[in-house]
Design a protein around this motif. Structure first.
Motif, PDB file in Angstrom:
ATOM      1  N   ARG A 196       0.827  -0.868  -0.410  1.00  0.00           N
ATOM      2  CA  ARG A 196       0.120   0.128  -0.176  1.00  0.00           C
ATOM      3  C   ARG A 196       0.663   1.333  -0.073  1.00  0.00           C
ATOM      4  N   VAL A 199       1.967   2.867  -3.534  1.00  0.00           N
ATOM      5  CA  VAL A 199       1.042   2.955  -4.506  1.00  0.00           C
ATOM      6  C   VAL A 199       1.364   4.414  -3.986  1.00  0.00           C
ATOM      7  N   LYS A 202      -3.302   6.822  -6.464  1.00  0.00           N
ATOM      8  CA  LYS A 202      -4.269   6.123  -6.201  1.00  0.00           C
ATOM      9  C   LYS A 202      -5.148   5.994  -7.642  1.00  0.00           C
ATOM     10  N   ASP A 203      -5.628   7.217  -7.847  1.00  0.00           N
ATOM     11  CA  ASP A 203      -6.213   7.111  -9.477  1.00  0.00           C
ATOM     12  C   ASP A 203      -5.850   6.040 -10.617  1.00  0.00           C
ATOM     13  N   PHE A 205      -3.542   3.390 -10.072  1.00  0.00           N
ATOM     14  CA  PHE A 205      -3.461   2.110 -10.011  1.00  0.00           C
ATOM     15  C   PHE A 205      -4.837   1.584  -9.485  1.00  0.00           C
ATOM     16  N   LEU A 206      -6.199   2.116  -9.068  1.00  0.00           N
ATOM     17  CA  LEU A 206      -7.318   1.926  -9.074  1.00  0.00           C
ATOM     18  C   LEU A 206      -7.933   1.817 -10.882  1.00  0.00           C
ATOM     19  N   LEU A 209      -6.831  -1.090 -12.002  1.00  0.00           N
ATOM     20  CA  LEU A 209      -7.079  -2.566 -11.304  1.00  0.00           C
ATOM     21  C   LEU A 209      -8.199  -3.023 -12.142  1.00  0.00           C
ATOM     22  N   LEU A 240      -8.978  -5.496  -1.675  1.00  0.00           N
ATOM     23  CA  LEU A 240      -8.631  -4.364  -2.564  1.00  0.00           C
ATOM     24  C   LEU A 240      -9.711  -3.425  -1.434  1.00  0.00           C
ATOM     25  N   ARG A 241     -10.750  -3.364  -1.298  1.00  0.00           N
ATOM     26  CA  ARG A 241     -11.703  -3.201  -0.876  1.00  0.00           C
ATOM     27  C   ARG A 241     -11.099  -2.630   0.718  1.00  0.00           C
ATOM     28  N   PHE A 245      -9.080   0.675  -1.996  1.00  0.00           N
ATOM     29  CA  PHE A 245      -8.459   0.515  -2.540  1.00  0.00           C
ATOM     30  C   PHE A 245     -10.419  -0.083  -3.176  1.00  0.00           C
ATOM     31  N   VAL A 247     -13.239  -0.931  -5.880  1.00  0.00           N
ATOM     32  CA  VAL A 247     -13.031  -1.143  -6.835  1.00  0.00           C
ATOM     33  C   VAL A 247     -14.475  -1.493  -7.722  1.00  0.00           C
TER      34      VAL A 247
END
Length: 248
Positions: A196, A199, A202-203, A205-206, A209, A240-241, A245, A247
């Motif tokens: 984590r 990363v 974040k945007d 990375f998301l 994903l 992920l949550r 993160f 998704v």
């Protein structure tokens, strides 16, 4: 070369039991090998995935301290054409793997070649011969990791390096303390606190994903820990949550 603390984390205290490791078939044309690996006194293990394409050619995902028997067993599946490491910090056994499979094309993420000091071809985009069978999804936003997630389409098997781990939920002692309180796993499968921290966007990375979660998979091979045979998509979404993160 990587900063000293990164090299320390990647290699610290790794201990390996020598001896051949059996090939475990997990679906048609895909096998798993589990090697012992101890990091800072905890039992991580290291999974190697072997995929045979419809052409008969073989892909070996993740390197390990292969014995002569291990190499013979892999070669018996078909001609070994590609060796893969899918993340920058997964160089621990890269040189050993290359040495026992001489002349085989080695694929890796951006920046892997300077780390290992030998020629490495890009893993993404994937070789043309993989079309329709093996897909590669680069994870973005974590430039010091550059993890590349792979999907074996025929068996609906997703293969990751360190995106998530899947250790024994009933582990005890130092393993439990280290993984829960230092590495920060809330449950398994789970993403480590260290991943984590890597990363940085974040945007991005998301965004990277989302096509992975949209893909058709039900099984998950983790780089460290136990194979998830079924229901892997929902478990990955939950992991992920947990890590912040979401998704879905």
């Amino acid at each position: 070369p990587r900063p000293g603390w990164q090299r320390f984390w990647a290699h610290a205290g790794h201990e390996v039991r020598r001896g051949s490791v059996s090939l475990q078939p997990i679906a048609e044309n895909i096998w798993l090998q589990h090697f012992p690996l101890s990091v800072l006194g905890t039992q991580h293990g290291r999974n190697v995935t072997i995929i045979r394409l419809s052409s008969g050619k073989v892909v070996v995902h993740s390197m390990a301290p292969f014995t002569a028997d291990d190499v013979e067993g892999i070669r018996a599946l078909g001609p070994t054409e590609w060796l893969v490491e899918a993340m920058l910090l997964h160089d621990t056994y890269a040189r050993e793997g290359r040495a026992v499979f001489p002349g085989v094309s080695f694929l890796g993420p951006p920046g892997f070649e300077p780390v290992v000091g030998f020629p490495v071809s890009p893993l993404s985009p994937a070789p043309d011969e993989w079309a329709g069978e093996l897909l590669v999804f680069p994870l973005e936003g974590a430039p010091k990791l550059e993890e590349q997630v792979m999907l074996h389409v025929p068996s609906r098997t997703l293969i990751v390096a360190d995106l998530v781990f899947n250790f024994d939920p009933h582990e005890k002692g130092w393993d439990r303390f280290f993984h829960r309180y230092l590495a920060g796993f809330k449950r398994y499968p789970g993403m480590s606190r260290i991943f984590r921290l890597f990363v940085k966007d974040k945007d991005r990375f998301l965004q990277s994903l989302r096509p992975i979660i949209a893909a058709d998979f039900d099984r998950l091979v983790v780089g460290h820990g136990t194979l998830i045979e079924t229901g892997a998509k929902q478990k990955l979404v939950e992991a992920l949550r947990d890590a912040g993160f979401a998704v879905d």
